[in-house]
Scaffold this motif. Structure first.
Motif, PDB file in Angstrom:
ATOM      1  N   UNK A 320      42.711 -49.642 -28.331  1.00 55.66           N
ATOM      2  CA  UNK A 320      44.064 -50.188 -28.289  1.00 55.66           C
ATOM      3  C   UNK A 320      44.836 -49.555 -27.131  1.00 55.66           C
ATOM      4  N   UNK A 321      46.107 -49.918 -27.018  1.00 61.17           N
ATOM      5  CA  UNK A 321      46.874 -49.397 -25.886  1.00 61.17           C
ATOM      6  C   UNK A 321      47.092 -47.907 -25.980  1.00 61.17           C
ATOM      7  N   UNK A 322      47.146 -47.373 -27.192  1.00 67.19           N
ATOM      8  CA  UNK A 322      47.379 -45.936 -27.318  1.00 67.19           C
ATOM      9  C   UNK A 322      46.240 -45.139 -26.694  1.00 67.19           C
ATOM     10  N   UNK A 323      45.028 -45.680 -26.849  1.00 66.56           N
ATOM     11  CA  UNK A 323      43.868 -45.038 -26.231  1.00 66.56           C
ATOM     12  C   UNK A 323      44.037 -45.004 -24.712  1.00 66.56           C
ATOM     13  N   UNK A 324      44.466 -46.133 -24.131  1.00 66.44           N
ATOM     14  CA  UNK A 324      44.656 -46.178 -22.680  1.00 66.44           C
ATOM     15  C   UNK A 324      45.743 -45.204 -22.251  1.00 66.44           C
ATOM     16  N   UNK A 325      46.740 -45.034 -23.120  1.00 67.22           N
ATOM     17  CA  UNK A 325      47.826 -44.108 -22.813  1.00 67.22           C
ATOM     18  C   UNK A 325      47.313 -42.675 -22.802  1.00 67.22           C
ATOM     19  N   UNK A 326      46.531 -42.329 -23.813  1.00 71.93           N
ATOM     20  CA  UNK A 326      46.008 -40.964 -23.889  1.00 71.93           C
ATOM     21  C   UNK A 326      45.099 -40.680 -22.703  1.00 71.93           C
ATOM     22  N   UNK A 327      44.319 -41.679 -22.301  1.00 64.76           N
ATOM     23  CA  UNK A 327      43.408 -41.478 -21.180  1.00 64.76           C
ATOM     24  C   UNK A 327      44.154 -41.404 -19.852  1.00 64.76           C
TER      25      UNK A 327
END
Lengths: 336, 564
Positions: A320-327
Motif C-alpha cells: 500500500x502507499x504506507x509501504x512506499x512512504x516508509x521506503x
C-alpha cells in the motif's frame, strides 16, 4: 536566472503552446460531454492506442478515486477502444490518425485539451498503464488532496513513476480484462534511483529502477526518466514540455524541498510489464512512434528475449502507499 | 441549558447548517455570521435549510478578510445579537463553519457547569507565544497594518520594514496588555457583556482596527481586563501547521478524534461524510466527565511538521532533495569505511562480519563492479553491482546503499584503486568512520606475480592517489571521524586499533576480541619496499619497514594519528 534566460524559457513555453494550437486540427471530437464538467471537478487527460483490455479497470480505478471527467485522445486504435470509450458517460473522446511522435508523444494534443477544458481545474495526466497513489489514497478521495493542495497554495503534485513487474516470465500470467494489473505486476525496486537536478527547468531528473538495471546497465544516462508531475492546478498559460516530466513555467517543477524537509508526493504505479507488453513492443518496433526512436522498446525486446525475469530476491512486493512512504519513495509531507 | 454558539461561516455552508441544526436541536441557540462575500443564493439556501430551527439567528454580515478587523467586527455583531436575543444564555462559544462537535452538548454543558465563572480563552502574552508566524508578535500591536497580507504581500512587507527603520511606533492604550490566542473561545455572559459594553470600547476598537490579526488578540486581550477567572486554553481542538494554516481532519481521523475527548474540533474537511455522520448522530450517553486529551493528536501533527521541516536523514527522493549542507544528515546511519584492511589481513571481510554480526562489503567502488557482501550481484533495494550504473551518480549509489540498510551498520572497503568520486562526500559526512592503513596497497603488489616494471608503475599510481586522498581527509571541512596508521605501525601492533574499531561499531557489551584476523605473510616485504626504492620509487606511505626479515618489526609505541 538572468532576464535573458527567463525570456528564453518564456519563448519555449509560448512555442509549445503554439504547437498545441496548431495541432488542434488533428483532433476530431467523437463525444463531447465536457458540459457535464462541474466547477471543482478533477479532470483526467490521457492519450492511448489499442488499450481496450486495460480500459475497464483503468476507468474504475480513477472513478473510485473521485475523478470527475475523463478527456481522452484516441490515436488510431483498431481494437474497439474507441467504441468502448464512446459509451462511457463520463468520457469525452477525441480521435486522431496523426503521428504520435510528431505531436510530441501526445503532449501537444493534451496541452490543447487542457488549455480548452482544464483551466482552473486540477488536472491529472496519466497513461492507461499508470495508477496514481498518493498519501491516504485508501481513505481520502482525490478531492481531499486537491483541497489540501489549494489550501497550502501548491499548484503541482509530483508522483514518480514506479515500474512494476511480475515475478517470473512476463507472459506467465495473462492479464484478464477488468483485473487489477498490480495483482500480476506486484513487484518493484525500492532503492536504486539516481537523482540529478536540472538547473534550467528546476526539475529533478530521476532514473533507475528495473528498466535501468536490466536494460540500460551499460548506458545509464539513456535510461528512461521517472520523475513526473501529473497533477497540476491547470492554467491556460501552462504547458507540459516533455511528457509529464517537465512543465513551464518552471516554478511548477519545484515540487521538492531543498532544505532537508519533505514535501508531499505520490507514486505512479507503472503496470507496463504485463503479457500485453510483448505484442506492444513488437508493434512499436515497426511503428517507431516512441521516444528516441523506440529505443526503449528495442532494448526491452532484446532484453526480454534473453532474460525475461525482472524479479530478483530484493524486489519488494507492493502492499500500500504506507509501504512506499516508509521506503522513502513518496512522502506525506505535512499532510496528516 | 444556557450555552449559545456563534458560527462564522464562509464556505461549505451546507456543512455549517448541519452543525447549526445539531446544536439548535440540542437546545443551544446559534447565531450565524455568513461572510458578505457569499452570494445571496447560497445564503438563502442556508436560511431555508434552517427554517424550522427556532433558535437560529443570522447576524448582520461583514466582508471578512483574513488577518483583518472584519473578523472581529463579525464576531462582535454575532455576540451582540446572541446576548440581546437569548437572555437565558449564560455562556457563549465561538465556533466556525468548519467546526464539528465531538461530544454531545449536554456533556459540554455539565463540564462547564462544574467550572462556574470561568472563561476558557487561550490568552498568552506576546513574549510567551511560540507560534506567531512571520516573526511578528509584539510588533502586531506597535506597528500599523493598513495593507492586507494575503492580497498585498509586497506592500505589507515594505510597510513593516519602513516602520521598523523609522522606529515608528504607536502607544498601546492605557489599561490593556496585549495577549494572543486562539479565536475559538468560550466566554461567560458577564465577561462578554463587559467587553462589548466597556465605556472605552470605541477607543479599543479604533486601536485594534490596525493591529495585525486582531481576531487572535481582541477578545484575548480584553478578556484579561474583565474576566474573573481565565483558563488559558481553547476548548476547540485546532492545530496549526508550520505555515500557520489549520490542519484538517478526515474520515480516517475518526478514532483519534473519538478518543481525544475534546468537545469541538476544527477544521473538518467538508467531504468527510464519516465524521459528520458519526459525531452528529451521537446520543448523549452517561454524564461525560472526561477531560479533553488532545495529546495524541498533537503528536500526530507535530510529527507531520517535523517531516515537512526536517525530513528523514539520508533520504534523497522526488520531494526531498536537499542542497549541500542542508541535508540534516547526509546519510541515513553511521557507517565504516576501511582502507587497506583487506590488503593486510586474509579474508578480513568475513572476519569482520563475524566479529560484528553484520554484512561487510568488499570494495564497493572497485573498477570492475561493486563488490557487495557475499559476492551478491544485486543488493538491498535492488541495487545493482554494475560499475556503469554505480559511477553514473556515484554518491547516489552510496546514499541509496546506506538508506536501504539503515537498520544495520554498513561497512565497506575503499582504496586508491577504486573510483575516488565519493571520497569528498564521505569525508564531509559526520556519519562516516574512516580507518586508513596507508601504504597497504603495496602488499598485494608484493604478493603478485607480475613483472616488476608493471608493479613499479602501479605502485607509483596508487601512492599518488592515496596521498591525494589523505590530503583530502586533512581538510578543515572534514566531518568524518578519521584514523590513519602507516602500514608499518599497524602491522607491528594491530590488536589495539582493531579493538577500538570494533568497540565503535558495536559499542555495548561486546566481549573482548578472542580471534584476531590473520595477517598475510609479510616475510620479505621490507626487501620488496627497498627494491621499489632502488627503482626510484619511494613507498613512503608504508612507513619504516625494517629491511631484514625479523619475524615482527620492532613495535614503535606510536598511537594512531587522529585527524579529527
Amino acid at each position: 536566472m538572468s532576464v535573458i534566460g527567463k525570456y528564453r524559457l518564456r519563448l519555449k513555453r509560448q512555442r509549445q503552446r503554439l504547437r498545441a494550437w496548431r495541432k488542434r486540427g488533428e483532433l476530431r471530437c467523437l463525444r463531447d460531454r465536457t458540459r457535464a464538467i462541474g466547477r471543482g471537478d478533477v479532470l483526467l487527460f490521457s492519450t492511448l492506442r489499442n488499450e481496450r483490455i486495460r480500459l475497464p479497470y483503468f476507468l474504475r480505478y480513477y472513478r473510485e478515486m473521485g475523478i470527475g471527467h475523463f478527456l481522452i485522445v484516441e490515436n488510431g486504435s483498431d481494437d474497439g477502444s474507441r467504441e468502448y470509450l464512446e459509451e462511457q458517460p463520463d468520457v469525452s473522446l477525441w480521435t486522431t490518425q496523426a503521428s504520435y511522435k510528431r505531436s510530441g508523444f501526445g503532449v501537444d494534443w493534451l496541452n490543447w485539451l487542457q488549455r480548452r477544458h482544464g483551466h482552473g481545474h486540477w488536472t491529472l495526466v496519466v497513461d492507461v498503464d499508470e495508477f496514481l497513489v498518493y498519501p491516504f489514497c485508501d481513505t481520502r478521495p482525490i478531492r481531499a488532496l486537491t483541497d489540501w493542495l489549494d489550501a497550502s497554495a501548491l499548484r503541482a503534485f509530483p508522483a514518480m513513476l514506479l515500474d512494476m513487474y511480475p515475478k517470473g516470465p512476463i507472459d506467465a500470467q495473462p492479464y484478464r480484462e477488468g483485473q487489477d494489473p498490480i495483482e500480476i505486476a506486484a513487484w518493484f525496486d525500492s532503492g536504486n534511483y539516481t537523482i540529478r537536478r536540472n538547473p534550467e527547468y528546476l526539475d529533478l531528473w530521476i532514473q533507475g529502477g528495473p528498466r535501468a538495471r536490466a536494460f540500460f546497465a551499460d548506458d545509464p544516462a539513456r535510461a528512461p526518466a521517472l520523475n513526473k508531475i501529473p497533477l497540476v492546478k491547470w492554467d491556460r498559460r501552462y504547458a507540459y514540455m516533455r511528457s509529464t516530466h517537465v512543465l513551464l513555467p518552471r516554478g511548477l517543477n519545484y515540487v521538492y524541498d531543498e532544505f532537508g524537509g519533505e514535501k508531499a508526493s505520490g507514486c505512479l504505479l507503472h503496470a507496463k510489464f504485463l503479457d500485453t507488453f510483448l505484442d506492444k513492443s513488437a508493434e512499436e518496433m515497426t511503428r517507431r512512434q516512441h521516444y528516441a526512436a523506440s529505443r526503449e522498446y528495442r532494448a526491452y525486446s532484446a532484453g526480454l528475449r534473453e532474460r525475461t525475469d525482472l524479479w530478483c530476491p530484493w524486489s519488494e512486493k507492493y502492499i500500500n502507499w504506507r509501504q512506499l512512504e516508509i521506503l522513502g519513495l513518496m512522502s506525506k509531507g505535512n499532510w496528516a | 441549558m444556557s450555552l449559545g454558539f456563534l458560527m462564522l461561516c464562509h464556505t461549505a455552508l451546507d456543512r455549517a447548517a448541519q452543525v447549526a441544526r445539531h446544536w439548535a436541536q440540542q437546545g443551544c441557540p446559534v447565531v450565524i455570521h455568513v461572510d458578505a462575500r457569499v452570494g445571496e443564493a447560497a445564503l438563502e439556501g442556508m436560511k431555508r435549510a434552517l427554517d424550522d430551527c427556532a433558535d437560529v439567528r443570522f447576524a448582520p454580515r461583514h466582508r471578512c478578510e483574513w488577518g483583518t478587523w472584519s473578523l472581529v467586527a463579525a464576531m462582535q455583531s454575532a455576540a451582540e445579537l446572541m446576548l440581546a436575543a437569548f437572555p437565558d444564555v449564560s455562556r457563549v462559544y465561538a465556533a466556525s463553519g468548519s467546526c464539528l462537535p465531538l461530544r454531545p452538548t449536554a456533556e459540554l454543558g455539565d463540564w462547564l457547569d462544574a467550572r462556574p465563572d470561568t472563561d476558557f480563552i487561550e490568552s498568552v502574552t506576546t513574549a510567551d507565544v511560540g507560534w506567531t508566524q512571520g516573526g511578528l508578535s509584539l510588533e502586531r500591536f506597535t506597528l500599523r497594518f493598513p495593507f492586507a497580507w494575503k492580497r498585498h504581500r509586497w506592500l505589507f512587507d515594505r510597510w513593516v520594514t519602513l516602520q521598523r527603520r523609522l522606529h515608528l511606533q504607536r502607544p498601546i492604550p492605557e489599561g490593556i496588555e496585549p495577549h494572543l490566542g486562539s479565536q475559538w473561545w468560550c466566554l461567560t455572559r458577564e465577561t462578554l457583556e463587559a467587553i462589548l459594553t466597556d465605556p472605552r470600547r470605541g477607543e479599543f476598537d479604533r486601536y485594534f482596527r490596525t493591529v495585525w490579526i486582531p481576531d487572535e488578540s481582541y477578545f484575548q486581550t480584553l478578556a484579561r481586563r474583565h474576566a474573573r477567572r481565565i483558563e488559558s486554553r481553547s476548548l476547540t481542538l485546532s492545530k496549526f501547521d508550520f505555515q500557520g494554516k489549520p490542519h484538517i481532519f478526515y474520515d480516517d481521523h475518526l478514532q483519534l478524534l473519538r478518543r481525544s475527548d475534546c468537545f469541538v474540533a476544527r477544521k473538518i474537511w467538508p467531504g468527510a461524510d464519516g465524521l459528520y455522520d458519526h459525531f452528529l448522530s451521537l446520543e448523549p450517553g452517561a454524564p461525560g466527565r472526561a477531560e479533553p486529551k488532545p495529546g495524541r493528536i498533537d503528536r500526530l501533527f507535530s510529527q507531520a511538521t517535523a517531516r515537512r521541516t526536517r525530513g528523514r536523514a539520508g533520504l534523497y527522493m522526488q520531494s526531498r532533495y536537499p542542497r549541500e549542507h542542508w541535508e540534516n544528515g547526509r546519510t541515513a546511519t553511521r557507517y565504516s569505511v576501511f582502507e587497506g584492511f583487506t590488503e593486510l589481513f586474509e579474508d578480513f571481510e568475513t572476519w569482520l562480519g563475524r566479529a560484528i554480526g553484520a554484512r561487510v562489503h568488499g570494495h564497493l567502488y572497485a573498477p570492475d563492479r561493486a563488490h557487495f557482501a557475499g559476492g551478491e550481484r544485486l543488493f538491498n533495494g535492488c541495487l545493482s553491482d554494475s560499475a556503469a550504473l554505480r559511477d553514473y551518480v556515484p554518491t547516489d549509489f552510496l546514499t541509496n546503499l546506506i538508506w536501504n540498510t539503515r537498520s544495520e551498520h554498513p561497512c565497506f572497503q575503499f582504496g586508491p584503486a577504486d573510483n575516488q568520486a565519493p571520497a569528498g562526500f564521505v569525508a564531509a559526512d559526520p556519519n562516516a568512520r574512516i580507518s586508513v592503513i596507508t601504504g597497504a596497497w603495496a602488499v598485494p603488489l608484493f604478493r603478485a606475480a607480475t613483472p616488476f616494471d608493471e608493479i613499479r608503475a602501479r605502485a607509483a599510481r596508487l601512492q599518488k592517489t592515496e596521498a591525494e586522498h589523505l590530503g583530502l581527509l586533512r581538510n578543515n571541512w572534514v566531518r568524518a571521524q578519521v584514523r590513519v596508521w602507516p602500514l608499518a605501525d599497524f602491522a607491528a601492533a594491530p590488536a589495539e586499533p582493531i579493538q577500538d574499531i570494533l568497540d565503535e561499531i558495536t559499542p555495548r557489551g561486546q566481549p573482548r576480541l578472542t580471534e584476531m584476523p590473520r595477517m598475510v605473510d609479510l616475510t620479505g616485504f621490507g626487501r620488496f619496499l627497498q627494491t621499489l626504492r632502488n627503482a626510484g620509487m619511494n613507498p613512503w606511505l608504508a612507513g619504516d619497514f625494517p629491511l631484514e626479515d625479523t619475524p615482527q618489526p620492532a613495535p614503535p609505541a606510536r598511537r594512531a594519528r587522529q585527524a579529527r
